[in-house]
Design an enzyme around this catalytic site. Structure first.
Site, PDB file in Angstrom:
ATOM      1  N   ASP A 273       0.840  -1.196   0.000  1.00 54.93           N
ATOM      2  CA  ASP A 273       0.000   0.000   0.000  1.00 54.93           C
ATOM      3  C   ASP A 273       0.880   1.252   0.000  1.00 54.93           C
ATOM      4  OD1 ASP A 273      -1.799   2.092   0.606  1.00 54.93           O
ATOM      5  OD2 ASP A 273      -3.090   0.746   1.755  1.00 54.93           O
TER       6      ASP A 273
ATOM      7  N   HIS B 164      -2.967  -0.040  -2.572  1.00 49.57           N
ATOM      8  CA  HIS B 164      -4.149   0.672  -2.124  1.00 49.57           C
ATOM      9  C   HIS B 164      -5.227   0.662  -3.211  1.00 49.57           C
ATOM     10  CE1 HIS B 164      -5.724   3.632   0.800  1.00 49.57           C
ATOM     11  NE2 HIS B 164      -6.299   4.212  -0.246  1.00 49.57           N
TER      12      HIS B 164
END
Length: 232
Positions: free
Chosen positions: A170, A201
């Site tokens: 992420d 993400h």
């Protein structure tokens, strides 16, 4: 069937809009769908519609209404992405959680559902964690929540089940933050964390370039089982 609901704030002084999707029959429970930084856009509405197909009343409050009602942005358009970051920086998250509680109250009052869960994405994933600690929600799910390490001091207030989906690559949640989340929550009796190796993400977005089909389906299947266990 979808509609727009008008939700009364906790102080009773204002109303704000929420997208609401209803199942064909009586809902087995309600789920508050908490937006990303892009507002209640087509992807969030699609999340609600899919939950309604699964028998839930799904409602997505316009949490940015104090900044500007009706914000809808596309994360794949750079200018709109930058605009979304500005909105996030100006957003009062504590007030946002109060608006989520107001939304929970609204569906309990108007739709006679016994249990209400929440699911959030990105900023909404962070707010889902805050909701689990600060409201009377019955179950919470957060996808790629940001900055949760800074909220771990609230973990002892979590009384209802919580699930977090964590992509290991992420770009907004670094490895140290992920490690802190695991250290703080792996032994929590109400929390379960799932890692998604190599993913970034936004992997479970409904629309756009960020989606990873296999991982999104896996995470959503885990969420569906979680809600079936704790809300029905």
């Amino acid at each position: 069937m979808s509609d727009t609901a008008s939700v009364l704030t906790l102080d009773g002084d204002h109303n704000f809009n929420a997208y609401i999707a209803r199942p064909q029959t009586a809902p087995k429970a309600a789920i508050v769908v908490i937006q990303e930084i892009f507002g209640v856009n087509a992807g969030i509405r699609q999340k609600c519609d899919k939950l309604a197909e699964d028998g839930y009343l799904a409602i997505a409050p316009d949490l940015f209404w104090r900044l500007k009602p009706g914000i809808e942005l596309d994360p794949d358009v750079e200018a709109e992405f930058q605009e979304a970051l500005d909105h996030m920086n100006n957003f009062d998250q504590d007030q946002g959680v109060k608006d989520i509680q107001a939304t929970i109250n609204h569906v309990r009052r108007t739709d006679d559902v016994s249990k209400v869960g929440c699911v959030g994405y990105c900023l909404g994933g962070r707010l889902a964690f805050m909701t689990s600690a600060r409201t009377d929600v019955d179950a919470s799910v957060g996808y790629y929540g940001v900055g949760i390490d800074g909220l771990l001091g609230e973990k002892n207030a979590i009384a209802a089940p919580l699930m977090l989906h964590i992509p290991t690559e992420d770009g907004f949640v670094d490895k140290d933050t992920q490690a802190a989340m695991h250290e703080g929550l792996d032994d929590h009796p109400k929390a379960i964390l799932h890692d998604y190796e190599g993913l970034d993400h936004g992997f479970a977005t409904e629309i756009g370039k960020r989606r990873n089909e296999a991982a999104a389906n896996l995470a959503d299947s885990r969420t569906a089982a979680f809600f079936a266990k704790h809300l029905t």
